[in-house]
Design an enzyme around this catalytic site. Structure first.
Site, short mmCIF file in Angstrom:
data_model
loop_
_atom_site.label_atom_id
_atom_site.label_comp_id
_atom_site.label_asym_id
_atom_site.label_seq_id
_atom_site.Cartn_x
_atom_site.Cartn_y
_atom_site.Cartn_z
N CYS A 13 -1.24 4.52 3.67
CA CYS A 13 -1.75 3.05 2.78
C CYS A 13 -2.92 3.10 1.75
O CYS A 13 -3.92 3.07 2.14
CB CYS A 13 -2.09 2.52 4.04
SG CYS A 13 -2.84 0.70 4.01
N HIS A 66 8.63 4.73 -2.50
CA HIS A 66 8.15 3.86 -3.62
C HIS A 66 9.61 3.97 -4.51
O HIS A 66 9.90 4.68 -5.38
CB HIS A 66 7.14 3.52 -4.56
CG HIS A 66 5.63 3.05 -3.68
ND1 HIS A 66 5.12 2.10 -3.18
CD2 HIS A 66 5.22 4.22 -2.67
CE1 HIS A 66 4.33 2.43 -2.65
NE2 HIS A 66 4.09 4.25 -2.02
N GLU A 91 7.39 -5.05 -0.05
CA GLU A 91 6.57 -3.82 0.95
C GLU A 91 7.79 -3.66 1.96
O GLU A 91 8.18 -4.23 2.75
CB GLU A 91 5.51 -4.04 1.70
CG GLU A 91 4.45 -3.82 0.80
CD GLU A 91 3.06 -3.51 1.34
OE1 GLU A 91 3.00 -3.18 2.64
OE2 GLU A 91 1.88 -4.14 1.16
N CYS A 138 -0.63 -3.43 -2.72
CA CYS A 138 -0.57 -2.68 -1.90
C CYS A 138 -0.72 -0.85 -3.13
O CYS A 138 -0.18 -1.09 -4.23
CB CYS A 138 0.83 -2.26 -2.01
SG CYS A 138 2.10 -0.98 -1.75
N GLY A 157 1.36 1.35 -4.01
CA GLY A 157 2.48 1.03 -5.22
C GLY A 157 1.58 0.79 -6.05
O GLY A 157 2.37 1.09 -7.28
O1 ZDP Z 1 5.06 2.64 3.45
C1 ZDP Z 1 5.11 0.74 3.95
O2 ZDP Z 1 5.73 1.10 5.13
C2 ZDP Z 1 3.56 0.21 3.56
N1 ZDP Z 1 4.39 -0.96 3.96
C3 ZDP Z 1 2.50 0.58 4.11
C4 ZDP Z 1 1.99 -0.36 3.46
C5 ZDP Z 1 1.73 0.17 1.87
C6 ZDP Z 1 -0.11 -0.56 1.50
N2 ZDP Z 1 -0.05 -2.04 1.50
C7 ZDP Z 1 -0.72 0.17 0.29
O3 ZDP Z 1 -1.90 -0.12 -0.09
O4 ZDP Z 1 -0.41 1.06 0.17
C8 ZDP Z 1 -1.23 -0.76 2.34
#
Ligand code: ZDP
Length: 288
Positions: free
Chosen positions: A75, A170, A219, A228, A231
């Site tokens: 994250c 991703h 997400e 993200c 992301g």
């Molecule tokens: O990989 C996932 O299931 C994401 N929903 C995790 C969270 C990613 C996040 N938004 C980021 O900033 O990398 C927190």
């Protein structure tokens, strides 16, 4: 349960400090109640729960749970909040650099303090992007070759997706006008597409120039969010692989900007952005 509400450009989290003697019990509670903690009506509200744990390889370890209760490997916004929490509470003993254990390995990060002496910006070495399909994981194509602008069929609509893991999966798609793009209807179809056995985060990108992009995300386990971090890193890797931008890119997300640099020297992706603390509180459990 004591918690701290934090966010990274509007990607918001309920941070639970599990460093104390009651850490293992708190972690179990945080995981069990992740859905309630993230609920904006019945709970605290957040795009995820972040648990702060003692580490082995590094001093600290981060675990992250999505609003649907699933666990994410990594994250990017959360780790900036995690770093601010450590720095502002003196847990870094005055140092401005630290390594944190994550599902994407041991990640090194660097803090810049603001005028109040508290952490303001965090630069995270997010490590090397993973492009091997089996490790993302995706079965969109066979073999070890990176998936760059490959067709993903969603009924009448076919997207061109580039698949990148930053620890978590991703799928990046380039669109003309990202503001009018139906992220809320296309996003979940990509998230749950059988080509992604662990589901996927989905990014929609409008290229502004060779060093600037506009970003929206759907997400995994969370839906549309304001930002993200992983992301944004995956998006810039996809931009470079598709010849759309250089390696240093300013990413405009709905909640603010991140600077991403996919370094030619070490193949690591560096993310720089802010982190903020909003409030602290105590959760009163009414759930069984
Ligand atoms: O990989 C996932 O299931 C994401 N929903 C995790 C969270 C990613 C996040 N938004 C980021 O900033 O990398 C927190």
């Amino acid at each position: 349960m004591h918690f701290t509400k934090m966010h990274g450009i509007g990607n918001d989290f309920v941070m639970v400090n599990c460093l104390g003697a009651d850490g293992p019990a708190l972690l179990a509670e945080a995981q069990k109640h992740a859905v309630l903690l993230c609920d904006r009506k019945f709970g605290v509200g957040g795009d995820g729960v972040i648990a702060l744990l003692p580490g082995q390889a590094g001093a600290f370890k981060m675990r992250m749970f999505n609003p649907d209760g699933s666990e994410a490997e990594m994250c990017g916004s959360g780790i900036r909040c995690f770093a601010k929490f450590l720095f502002d509470r003196g847990l870094m003993h005055g140092q401005s650099e630290i390594s944190v254990e994550t599902g994407a390995g041991l990640l090194h990060l660097q803090i810049t303090a603001g005028p109040d002496g508290k952490a303001e910006m965090v630069r995270v070495d997010m490590g090397e992007p993973v492009l091997k399909p089996s490790q993302i994981p995706t079965v969109l194509s066979e073999g070890d070759a990176p998936i760059i602008n490959a067709p993903l069929v969603l009924g009448d609509l076919t997207l061109g997706v580039t698949a990148v893991s930053m620890g978590n999966p991703h799928a990046v798609t380039f669109v003309g006008d990202v503001q009018s793009y139906p992220v809320e209807s296309v996003g979940p179809q990509v998230e749950h597409h059988p080509a992604f056995p662990r589901r996927t985060n989905t990014e929609f990108i409008q290229v502004v120039s060779g060093r600037e992009i506009i970003f929206r995300v759907w997400e995994r386990g969370a839906g549309a969010t304001l930002a993200c971090g992983t992301g944004a890193c995956a998006a810039v890797v996809a931009c470079v692989l598709n010849g759309k931008t250089g390696r240093e890119v300013l990413v405009h997300l709905p909640g603010g900007d991140l600077e991403i640099d996919w370094s030619e020297a070490d193949n690591h992706v560096y993310m720089t952005g802010p982190a903020a603390e909003v409030f602290e509180g105590e959760l009163l459990f009414s759930a069984p």
